[in-house]
Every structure is written in structure tokens, then in C-alpha cells.
Design an enzyme around this catalytic site. Structure first.
Site, PDB file in Angstrom:
ATOM      1  N   CYS A  31       0.921  -1.319   0.059  1.00  0.00           N
ATOM      2  CA  CYS A  31       0.146  -0.211   0.048  1.00  0.00           C
ATOM      3  C   CYS A  31       0.876   1.268  -0.091  1.00  0.00           C
ATOM      4  O   CYS A  31       1.740   1.506   1.008  1.00  0.00           O
ATOM      5  CB  CYS A  31      -0.973  -0.127   1.144  1.00  0.00           C
ATOM      6  SG  CYS A  31      -1.795   1.537   1.410  1.00  0.00           S
ATOM      7  N   HIS A  48      -0.049   4.765  -0.408  1.00  0.00           N
ATOM      8  CA  HIS A  48      -0.718   5.555   0.309  1.00  0.00           C
ATOM      9  C   HIS A  48      -0.326   5.550   2.148  1.00  0.00           C
ATOM     10  O   HIS A  48      -0.235   6.436   2.639  1.00  0.00           O
ATOM     11  CB  HIS A  48      -2.305   6.036   0.064  1.00  0.00           C
ATOM     12  CG  HIS A  48      -3.010   5.181   1.217  1.00  0.00           C
ATOM     13  ND1 HIS A  48      -3.301   3.921   0.776  1.00  0.00           N
ATOM     14  CD2 HIS A  48      -3.693   5.477   2.257  1.00  0.00           C
ATOM     15  CE1 HIS A  48      -4.177   3.737   1.822  1.00  0.00           C
ATOM     16  NE2 HIS A  48      -4.217   4.921   2.704  1.00  0.00           N
TER      17      HIS A  48
END
Length: 343
Positions: free
Chosen positions: A88, A90
Site C-alpha cells: 500500500c 498511500h
């Protein structure tokens, strides 16, 4: 009674809920072992943190764990409304700020560098830092991806309601279908978002059902995570995209692993050379900048590493309580019809 403490960040509006205490220690030998242990033995805690009444259908989270890689400051498991992702971007950007502000790594001006261990592998961060001990201010955070590559080009998929749809599949820590909205007969900028989500979800479902994806080194990484629907912007222009991942969850950010996959795909198509940056924007208007660093030795043809940068913001902190007699204490997803709660 169970108590879980957390710190909330967001990156371009996409939430990052980091568990700070109350989660059991994971004992697996490697990070993928710990991911399996979390899924099989402690998934009720993921549900409690991600789903209603404490979270929502678009919530995203991080469980910090002890690293098994010698170069990593710590390890992380990524969670969402359906389960556990392998990478991930972000959240990694928010973790750069979290690690420095919470003293997990030694900070120094102007750039603090360290690595974290994600389920997909070692991810190296570079964090812009100003201030002094106990009062650091973190600005832009970028990360260098794990090897990214193209899995399939011009794959034709029969999607109910849309006919034959041509898509590419690329890996940037997770696998994505990547295609412009026009391939569904839609316009990314004008079509209601719910229709784009429906189209992306239908494509994801069909590819998952019809194509086996095998990661070159780790079986646990071999699955399609979602679909990224793009605009028609040329390689030298800013581009918008919408990432629909897991079970039709909408990423509010441009999607770090998705930008990684997009850059690897554009580089393979000879649209973007190594070293050239590109701005990718999300449904909130948030921006990540992606750049292919260069080729990497990896058992997938044309594999490259990609740098992705953005900025995270602190949004809250606190603790949740799970009462033993609460029938909804471990979270719930709102059903589509009342019949689902009967029996």
C-alpha cells in the site's frame, strides 16, 4: 473487554489507521507467515478496526509488526474492508511521517531514509524532514518500490454487460488490471463514479474467475487485487485514475502500488523513459508523482523499480473498546438486504 489504540492519518483523503497498542504479538517466522496468522487467528480485530461502527466501507489500516528482514526498521501488515493487502503506497507515505514522529527511526535533516518490510518485500523510504529532536516536521515522503512488471498486455476479457474488454495487467506490489474508462464505453471525468466502480468490479471478478496469476517468487502474492480505470491523458500529461480494489473499495488516493504498476506498464510500452516523472491524480484531486528508477534483476521480464511520492496528514488518535457482550463489537458490513441478517 478489549482495547485497541490507534493513530489516524490520511494521504490524499485515503485513511490510514495505524494500530499502536492492543494487538497481539505475531510469532510467524516471516512476514507472510505473520500475515496468515493475522488472517486466521485475529481477523476479528481487523474487522473491529476497519468496519462499522468504528470504521466504514472505505477504511484502511496498518498493523506494525517486528520485521524479519535485517534492513527494515519495522514490518507492516496492510488491512482493508475485506482482508489484507500485500502493498500500500498511500499507507507507506503516511508511515514515513508516523515512524519519524513516533521515534521509530532516527531522524535527521534534510532527508531521513529507512526501510520497512511489507508483505511484498522491502520498501525504502525517503522523508523530507525539518526541525529538531522531539519536534520534527515531515513533508513529502517518497518510496522506492519492490520490482514492478507487466503481467499481461492487451488481454481480452468478456465482461457481462460490457462485452469484450481489452486490459493490461501490471504488478506494483499488488496486481491490477489497468485500462482507460473508454474501454467500457465510459468517460472517467463525466460518468457517475458508481458506474465506473461497477465496471471495474465486473472486470476484476471476471479476471479472477478466468485467469490464474502466479507471482515469480511468492505464491501468497499471486492474486488480482483490483482494477485501475484511467483517463485518456498522454504520457507527458497529468493523468487521473480511480482504483477499485478488494471488494469494490474505492481508493481516495491515486494508489501508490497502482501508480507503481502504471509507471512500469507505461515504461514497458516505451511511453515514459526512466527518470521522467508523471503526476497521477485521484478522485479527491490528490497527487502522487511516479518515476521509473530503472531496471532491476528479478525473475520477471522487464522488471523495474519505481519511485512514488506524496504527503500524509495527521487526522486523529484515540482508542476503541470492544465489550465482550457486544454482538456487533467486532464490526459489521451493512447488508444489501434485510434477508441477509435472518437465520
Amino acid at each position: 473487554m478489549t482495547r485497541l489504540s490507534y493513530i489516524d492519518y490520511h494521504t490524499c483523503g485515503e485513511p490510514v489507521r495505524i494500530v499502536t497498542s492492543g494487538y497481539p504479538a505475531l510469532t510467524g517466522a516471516g512476514i507472510l507467515d505473520k500475515r496468515r496468522q493475522a488472517r486466521e487467528q485475529h481477523d476479528h480485530l481487523r474487522r473491529a478496526m476497519m468496519l462499522e461502527p468504528r470504521g466504514h466501507d472505505g477504511m484502511y489500516g496498518v498493523i506494525p509488526i517486528a520485521a524479519s528482514h535485517p534492513d527494515a526498521a519495522f514490518g507492516v501488515l496492510f488491512t482493508h474492508n475485506e482482508g489484507y493487502s500485500t502493498m500500500c503506497g498511500h499507507a507507506t507515505i503516511a508511515l514515513g511521517r508516523y515512524a519519524i514522529e513516533q521515534g521509530l527511526v532516527k531522524a535527521s535533516e534534510p532527508v531521513t531514509r529507512f526501510a520497512i518490510e511489507a508483505p511484498c518485500g522491502l520498501v525504502r523510504l525517503a522523508c523530507e524532514v525539518k526541525g529538531s529532536q522531539g519536534n520534527w516536521k515531515v513533508g513529502n515522503v517518497s518510496f522506492e518500490s519492490v520490482p514492478a512488471f507487466v503481467e499481461a498486455r492487451d488481454l481480452v476479457v468478456l465482461v457481462p454487460g460490457y462485452g469484450d474488454v481489452v486490459t493490461d495487467i501490471a504488478y506494483g506490489g499488488a496486481y491490477y488490471c489497468i485500462l482507460p474508462a473508454s474501454r467500457f464505453g465510459l468517460d472517467l471525468m463525466q460518468t457517475p463514479v458508481e458506474k465506473i466502480v461497477a465496471a471495474a468490479g465486473a472486470l476484476t471478478d471476471q479476471v479472477r474467475a478466468s485467469r490464474r496469476i502466479t507471482h515469480p517468487t511468492e505464491p501468497d502474492l499471486g492474486f488480482l487485487y483490483g482494477t485501475i480505470v484511467t483517463d485518456q491523458a498522454g504520457p507527458g500529461e497529468d493523468s487521473f485514475n480511480l482504483c477499485v480494489f478488494a471488494e469494490r473499495q474505492i481508493d481516495r488516493s491515486p494508489t501508490g502500488s497502482g501508480v507503481t504498476a502504471r509507471m512500469a506498464l507505461d515504461h514497458a510500452k516505451e511511453l515514459i523513459p526512466a527518470g521522467q516523472g508523471r503526476r497521477i491524480r485521484s478522485i479527491t484531486g490528490g497527487t502522487f508523482i511516479g518515476k521509473v528508477i530503472g531496471p532491476v534483476d528479478f525473475p520477471a521480464a522487464g522488471a523495474v523499480t519505481v519511485e512514488v511520492g506524496g504527503r500524509g496528514h495527521l487526522s486523529g488518535e484515540g482508542s476503541f473498546v470492544i465489550e465482550a457482550d457486544d454482538p456487533l463489537g467486532h464490526g459489521f458490513a451493512l447488508p444489501k438486504r434485510f434477508a441477509e441478517i435472518v437465520g
